[in-house]
Write a protein that holds these residues in place. Structure first.
Motif, short mmCIF file in Angstrom:
data_model
loop_
_atom_site.label_atom_id
_atom_site.label_comp_id
_atom_site.label_asym_id
_atom_site.label_seq_id
_atom_site.Cartn_x
_atom_site.Cartn_y
_atom_site.Cartn_z
N SER A 74 0.84 -1.20 0.00
CA SER A 74 0.00 0.00 0.00
C SER A 74 0.87 1.25 0.00
O SER A 74 2.01 1.23 0.47
N THR A 75 0.30 2.32 -0.52
CA THR A 75 0.94 3.62 -0.52
C THR A 75 0.48 4.42 0.69
O THR A 75 -0.68 4.31 1.11
N GLY A 76 1.36 5.22 1.24
CA GLY A 76 0.97 6.08 2.35
C GLY A 76 2.04 7.12 2.63
O GLY A 76 2.79 7.52 1.73
N SER A 77 2.11 7.56 3.86
CA SER A 77 3.14 8.53 4.25
C SER A 77 3.60 8.20 5.66
O SER A 77 2.84 7.67 6.47
N PRO A 78 4.85 8.53 5.97
CA PRO A 78 5.36 8.29 7.32
C PRO A 78 4.69 9.22 8.32
O PRO A 78 4.00 10.17 7.93
N PRO A 79 4.87 8.97 9.61
CA PRO A 79 4.27 9.84 10.62
C PRO A 79 4.67 11.30 10.41
O PRO A 79 5.80 11.61 10.05
N ASP A 80 3.70 12.19 10.61
CA ASP A 80 3.95 13.64 10.48
C ASP A 80 2.94 14.37 11.33
O ASP A 80 2.25 13.78 12.16
N MET A 143 2.90 3.35 10.07
CA MET A 143 4.06 3.34 10.94
C MET A 143 5.14 2.35 10.50
O MET A 143 6.34 2.63 10.60
N LEU A 144 4.76 1.19 10.01
CA LEU A 144 5.73 0.14 9.73
C LEU A 144 6.11 0.09 8.25
O LEU A 144 6.46 -0.96 7.71
N GLY A 145 6.07 1.24 7.59
CA GLY A 145 6.46 1.31 6.19
C GLY A 145 7.94 1.59 6.02
O GLY A 145 8.71 1.67 6.98
N TYR A 146 8.32 1.79 4.76
CA TYR A 146 9.70 2.07 4.39
C TYR A 146 9.67 2.71 3.01
O TYR A 146 8.67 2.64 2.28
N PHE A 147 10.77 3.36 2.65
CA PHE A 147 10.81 4.02 1.35
C PHE A 147 11.13 3.03 0.24
O PHE A 147 11.89 2.08 0.42
N ARG A 148 10.53 3.27 -0.93
CA ARG A 148 10.86 2.50 -2.12
C ARG A 148 10.98 3.48 -3.28
O ARG A 148 10.05 4.22 -3.55
N PRO A 149 12.13 3.51 -3.98
CA PRO A 149 13.34 2.72 -3.71
C PRO A 149 14.10 3.28 -2.51
O PRO A 149 13.95 4.45 -2.15
N SER A 150 14.91 2.42 -1.91
CA SER A 150 15.76 2.88 -0.82
C SER A 150 16.91 1.90 -0.64
O SER A 150 16.89 0.78 -1.18
N ILE A 151 17.90 2.34 0.11
CA ILE A 151 19.07 1.52 0.41
C ILE A 151 18.85 0.91 1.79
O ILE A 151 18.84 1.64 2.79
N PRO A 152 18.66 -0.40 1.89
CA PRO A 152 18.33 -0.99 3.19
C PRO A 152 19.53 -1.10 4.12
O PRO A 152 20.68 -0.91 3.72
N ILE A 153 19.22 -1.40 5.35
CA ILE A 153 20.24 -1.77 6.33
C ILE A 153 20.41 -3.28 6.24
O ILE A 153 19.44 -4.02 6.07
N THR A 154 21.63 -3.75 6.34
CA THR A 154 21.90 -5.18 6.26
C THR A 154 22.51 -5.68 7.58
O THR A 154 22.92 -4.89 8.44
N ALA A 155 22.56 -7.00 7.70
CA ALA A 155 23.19 -7.59 8.88
C ALA A 155 24.65 -7.15 9.00
O ALA A 155 25.18 -6.98 10.11
N LYS A 156 25.31 -6.94 7.85
CA LYS A 156 26.70 -6.48 7.86
C LYS A 156 26.80 -5.08 8.46
O LYS A 156 27.74 -4.78 9.22
N ASP A 157 25.84 -4.21 8.13
CA ASP A 157 25.83 -2.87 8.71
C ASP A 157 25.74 -2.93 10.23
O ASP A 157 26.37 -2.12 10.93
#
Length: 507
Positions: A74-80, A143-157
């Protein structure tokens, strides 16, 4: 020109004229819209259409070309400031990769059709052409969304920052639920009932794990009392639902539903008890830095590149003038991209675009902008002015240059100051919502201000309920209102006397 569009009731007036002349025939949206457009052009009126950021999951578009949409998201917006839980609009996100394969044919067809009726259009949530806030399909809030496209965090990070070992990912990605939190949210008695029904005790990073059937935000959101339930039970279920959603969101990193190795920081993770109760101060510092880097720094080049692929394709699809709604959580790359492409932005006085200011000053707007006191997604001028006395004082003194005690209501004198301020600004267009036009005249501004809200983005079921309480015929014959608007236009040089009806010369 800038003088051809000054208030939003023009489209309605044109539509009424056409429909009134053909009331005996069934209404045909395409045919009659073409007639409206032609009639408007004959009166030197620009019609400005709208391009919503998404399409409904049950629309013709998604049924005919489902490969162009990510139907399980789904499309939405982060908290504001609109909603601390973010917004979930329910539209599928776009599969831009699939759209690019045929040179954005779907967009070209869509805009080509719109261009039959409109001379300009607004791109709703133009931020979405840089990146979109994508929300997993089992979520009810944003609340539990994320940006697309985006650079994720990895286990290595995480590993290079000292966060590794057994149980680390579970601690960071699963809801953190403890006995103390249950008691704090529900009280001692209700906490026992809630923990037994919704959780498995002895599991999870805090000692409690959501039962699989209650892990979904949507399921928790839909918890409701039976019809006819007593008041105490209604209150208890509302409290339970709110508390469970708080606990479901009490995590630090969000896993990508398609690839669990891709992680995203939960928006505002530093405010969660899951974060605050991490025993390692080094972890907290590292996670805070990762959060800020993800939301404010690391994506500028990526999002700029994405916008320069998608927006030019949209622009090339028609010769309509484009206005972008660039409000909200604006990425740093968007303003320069819009300037490079010559796209017009939107400026709402109460939604500051610069740091450390409470209100925009219309005198500072750029030429490539649309100035407006309000819009369909915010409260109209009268309601906004009246609902917060302290803010009203600050606005009256700093923006309107008032003296003495500020009027407690947005009386016509206040409304005229606001409107004239907007007409005088450098923006290529100034558009007044019809409610703010009514605020200029005492006889049209007697209804409760809250009844003039068009859309409330934070309330799913409150949309497009506004109805004009004045007959169109009366507005067309109201020489006092028309003369006032014409005077304001002439004083601001947005119109010349020869371009206005004879009333301007005789008023």
């Amino acid at each position: 020109t800038s003088s051809t569009v000054q208030y939003e009731d023009l489209e309605l007036l044109c539509l009424w004229q056409v429909v009134n002349q053909s009331h005996s025939n069934p209404f045909n949206p395409s045919t009659h819209s073409l007639q409206v457009s032609e009639y408007a052009a004959s009166k030197r009126v620009v019609l400005k259409g709208d391009l919503p950021i998404g399409v409904d999951k049950r629309s013709v578009d998604t049924w005919m070309e489902p490969h162009l949409f990510r139907m399980d998201k789904s499309t939405g917006s982060p908290p504001d400031f609109f909603d601390p839980n973010g917004q979930n609009w329910g539209f599928p996100t776009y599969n831009w990769e699939a759209m690019a394969e045929d040179d954005y044919l779907w967009w070209r067809r869509r805009l080509g059709h719109l261009s039959q009726y409109f001379h300009a259009y607004r791109i709703d949530h133009i931020l979405g052409f840089c990146r979109i806030w994508e929300i997993p399909g089992d979520c009810a809030t944003g609340m539990l969304g994320y940006f697309r496209p985006s650079i994720p965090i990895t286990a290595k990070d995480l590993e290079v920052r000292g966060m590794s070992g057994p149980g680390v990912l579970e601690r960071l990605t699963e809801p953190y639920v403890t006995k103390a939190l249950l008691k704090k949210l529900f009280g001692p008695e209700l906490a026992l009932e809630v923990s037994a029904r919704y959780f498995i005790e002895g599991e999870g990073p805090g000692g409690y794990r959501f039962r699989p059937e209650y892990y979904s935000e949507k399921v928790l959101w839909e918890l409701k009392e039976r019809p006819g339930s007593p008041d105490w039970l209604v209150e208890e279920i509302a409290k339970t639902r709110k508390g469970l959603l708080t606990l479901r969101q009490n995590l630090i990193l969000v896993r990508d539903p398609e690839d669990p190795q891709r992680l995203y920081p939960r928006f505002g993770l530093m405010g969660t008890s899951s974060y605050k109760e991490l025993p390692d101060a080094g972890w907290r510092s590292a996670l805070s830095q990762l959060h800020d880097d993800y939301f404010y720094k690391r994506h500028d080049a990526l999002w700029r590149s994405h916008a320069l692929k998608t927006l030019p394709a949209i622009m090339a699809a028609s010769d309509m003038l484009i206005c972008g709604e660039d409000l909200g959580f604006v990425p740093n790359c968007l303003p320069p991209v819009m300037q490079e492409l010559g796209l017009i932005g939107l400026r709402i006085q109460r939604m500051p675009t610069g740091p450390c200011i409470e209100f925009n000053n219309p005198a500072t707007y750029s030429y490539l902008s649309v100035a407006s006191p309000s819009c369909h997604d915010v409260s109209p001028l009268r309601q906004w002015y009246e609902e917060d006395p302290e803010r009203r004082e600050r606005f009256y003194y700093t923006m309107l240059g008032g003296g003495g005690t500020p009027p407690t209501s947005a009386c016509p004198e206040v409304a005229r100051l606001v409107v004239q301020q907007h007409f005088n600004c450098p923006s290529v267009w100034c558009i007044l919502p019809i409610q703010d036009v009514f605020a200029l005249m005492p006889r049209y501004s007697q209804r409760p201000a809250k009844e003039e809200v068009i859309n409330n983005p934070t309330v799913t079921k409150h949309y497009w309920r506004y109805r004009i309480h004045v007959n169109i015929e009366d507005l067309c014959e109201d020489e006092q209102l028309i003369s006032l608007l014409q005077d304001l236009l002439l004083l601001s040089d947005r119109a010349k006397l020869q371009d206005l009806p004879a009333l301007a010369a005789t008023g």
